[in-house]
Design a protein around this motif. Sequence first.
Motif, PDB file in Angstrom:
ATOM      1  N   TYR A  55       0.818  -1.207   0.000  1.00 47.06           N
ATOM      2  CA  TYR A  55       0.000   0.000   0.000  1.00 47.06           C
ATOM      3  C   TYR A  55       0.851   1.255   0.000  1.00 47.06           C
ATOM      4  CZ  TYR A  55       0.880   0.387   5.049  1.00 47.06           C
ATOM      5  OH  TYR A  55       1.477   0.514   6.278  1.00 47.06           O
ATOM      6  N   ASP A  56       0.246   2.328  -0.492  1.00 49.95           N
ATOM      7  CA  ASP A  56       0.872   3.645  -0.547  1.00 49.95           C
ATOM      8  C   ASP A  56       0.183   4.524   0.494  1.00 49.95           C
ATOM      9  OD1 ASP A  56       1.455   6.353  -1.193  1.00 49.95           O
ATOM     10  OD2 ASP A  56       1.766   5.813  -3.298  1.00 49.95           O
ATOM     11  N   ARG A  57       0.931   5.087   1.408  1.00 55.32           N
ATOM     12  CA  ARG A  57       0.363   5.894   2.493  1.00 55.32           C
ATOM     13  C   ARG A  57      -0.439   7.098   1.994  1.00 55.32           C
ATOM     14  NH1 ARG A  57       5.250   6.172   6.919  1.00 55.32           N
ATOM     15  NH2 ARG A  57       5.655   3.952   6.873  1.00 55.32           N
ATOM     16  N   PHE A  58      -0.123   7.558   0.804  1.00 57.23           N
ATOM     17  CA  PHE A  58      -0.799   8.735   0.266  1.00 57.23           C
ATOM     18  C   PHE A  58      -1.983   8.379  -0.629  1.00 57.23           C
ATOM     19  CE2 PHE A  58       3.652   9.866   1.064  1.00 57.23           C
ATOM     20  CZ  PHE A  58       3.444  10.838   2.028  1.00 57.23           C
ATOM     21  N   ARG A  59      -2.192   7.102  -0.860  1.00 54.23           N
ATOM     22  CA  ARG A  59      -3.309   6.633  -1.691  1.00 54.23           C
ATOM     23  C   ARG A  59      -3.951   5.415  -1.029  1.00 54.23           C
ATOM     24  NH1 ARG A  59      -0.601   5.019  -6.589  1.00 54.23           N
ATOM     25  NH2 ARG A  59      -2.645   4.442  -7.302  1.00 54.23           N
ATOM     26  N   LEU A  60      -4.289   5.544   0.240  1.00 61.04           N
ATOM     27  CA  LEU A  60      -4.802   4.403   1.017  1.00 61.04           C
ATOM     28  C   LEU A  60      -6.090   3.822   0.445  1.00 61.04           C
ATOM     29  CD1 LEU A  60      -4.073   5.484   4.689  1.00 61.04           C
ATOM     30  CD2 LEU A  60      -2.915   3.728   3.341  1.00 61.04           C
ATOM     31  N   ASN A  61      -7.002   4.664   0.001  1.00 62.80           N
ATOM     32  CA  ASN A  61      -8.261   4.157  -0.518  1.00 62.80           C
ATOM     33  C   ASN A  61      -8.040   3.236  -1.719  1.00 62.80           C
ATOM     34  OD1 ASN A  61     -11.126   3.943  -0.483  1.00 62.80           O
ATOM     35  ND2 ASN A  61     -11.199   5.305  -2.242  1.00 62.80           N
ATOM     36  N   GLU A  62      -7.153   3.645  -2.609  1.00 59.24           N
ATOM     37  CA  GLU A  62      -6.889   2.860  -3.816  1.00 59.24           C
ATOM     38  C   GLU A  62      -5.999   1.649  -3.555  1.00 59.24           C
ATOM     39  OE1 GLU A  62      -5.119   5.761  -6.380  1.00 59.24           O
ATOM     40  OE2 GLU A  62      -6.656   7.189  -5.820  1.00 59.24           O
ATOM     41  N   LEU A  64      -5.098   0.231  -0.432  1.00 58.11           N
ATOM     42  CA  LEU A  64      -5.321  -0.593   0.747  1.00 58.11           C
ATOM     43  C   LEU A  64      -6.797  -0.959   0.931  1.00 58.11           C
ATOM     44  CD1 LEU A  64      -4.047  -1.968   3.191  1.00 58.11           C
ATOM     45  CD2 LEU A  64      -4.347   0.155   4.447  1.00 58.11           C
ATOM     46  N   THR A  65      -7.650   0.033   0.936  1.00 63.89           N
ATOM     47  CA  THR A  65      -9.067  -0.236   1.184  1.00 63.89           C
ATOM     48  C   THR A  65      -9.675  -1.122   0.106  1.00 63.89           C
ATOM     49  OG1 THR A  65      -9.238   1.913   2.263  1.00 63.89           O
ATOM     50  CG2 THR A  65     -11.290   0.853   1.636  1.00 63.89           C
ATOM     51  N   ARG A  66      -9.447  -0.804  -1.150  1.00 68.06           N
ATOM     52  CA  ARG A  66     -10.028  -1.602  -2.244  1.00 68.06           C
ATOM     53  C   ARG A  66      -9.505  -3.038  -2.254  1.00 68.06           C
ATOM     54  NH1 ARG A  66     -10.036   2.928  -6.942  1.00 68.06           N
ATOM     55  NH2 ARG A  66     -11.693   4.197  -6.055  1.00 68.06           N
ATOM     56  N   PRO A  67      -8.197  -3.262  -2.132  1.00 65.60           N
ATOM     57  CA  PRO A  67      -7.726  -4.661  -2.128  1.00 65.60           C
ATOM     58  C   PRO A  67      -8.257  -5.490  -0.954  1.00 65.60           C
ATOM     59  CG  PRO A  67      -5.913  -3.176  -2.599  1.00 65.60           C
ATOM     60  CD  PRO A  67      -7.087  -2.327  -2.188  1.00 65.60           C
ATOM     61  N   LEU A  68      -8.457  -4.838   0.189  1.00 67.58           N
ATOM     62  CA  LEU A  68      -8.978  -5.581   1.330  1.00 67.58           C
ATOM     63  C   LEU A  68     -10.432  -5.957   1.093  1.00 67.58           C
ATOM     64  CD1 LEU A  68      -7.451  -3.767   4.412  1.00 67.58           C
ATOM     65  CD2 LEU A  68      -7.002  -6.078   3.651  1.00 67.58           C
TER      66      LEU A  68
END
Length: 68
Positions: A55-62, A64-68
């Motif tokens: 994950y990228d700390r500056f693009r968490l929604n794209e 981290l959130t989506r892959p989870l």
Amino acid sequence: IKDSDFVIADISNFEGTTVKSEFYRALKHTKPIIPLCVRGKEIPIDLSDYQAIIYDRFRLNETLTRPL
């Protein structure tokens, strides 16, 4: 950990942390583990068999959130 259905572990700073002991505790209890790692960090060699979500700390929604 013992009573959980699965474990999400951020392995970005795996060495020398409580994450390491908790990760291995989850393995001992045969819990499914979802490893996460921040982009730019190397995954420790002893965890290279696991497919981590990077994950990228500056693009968490794209990243981290989506892959989870």
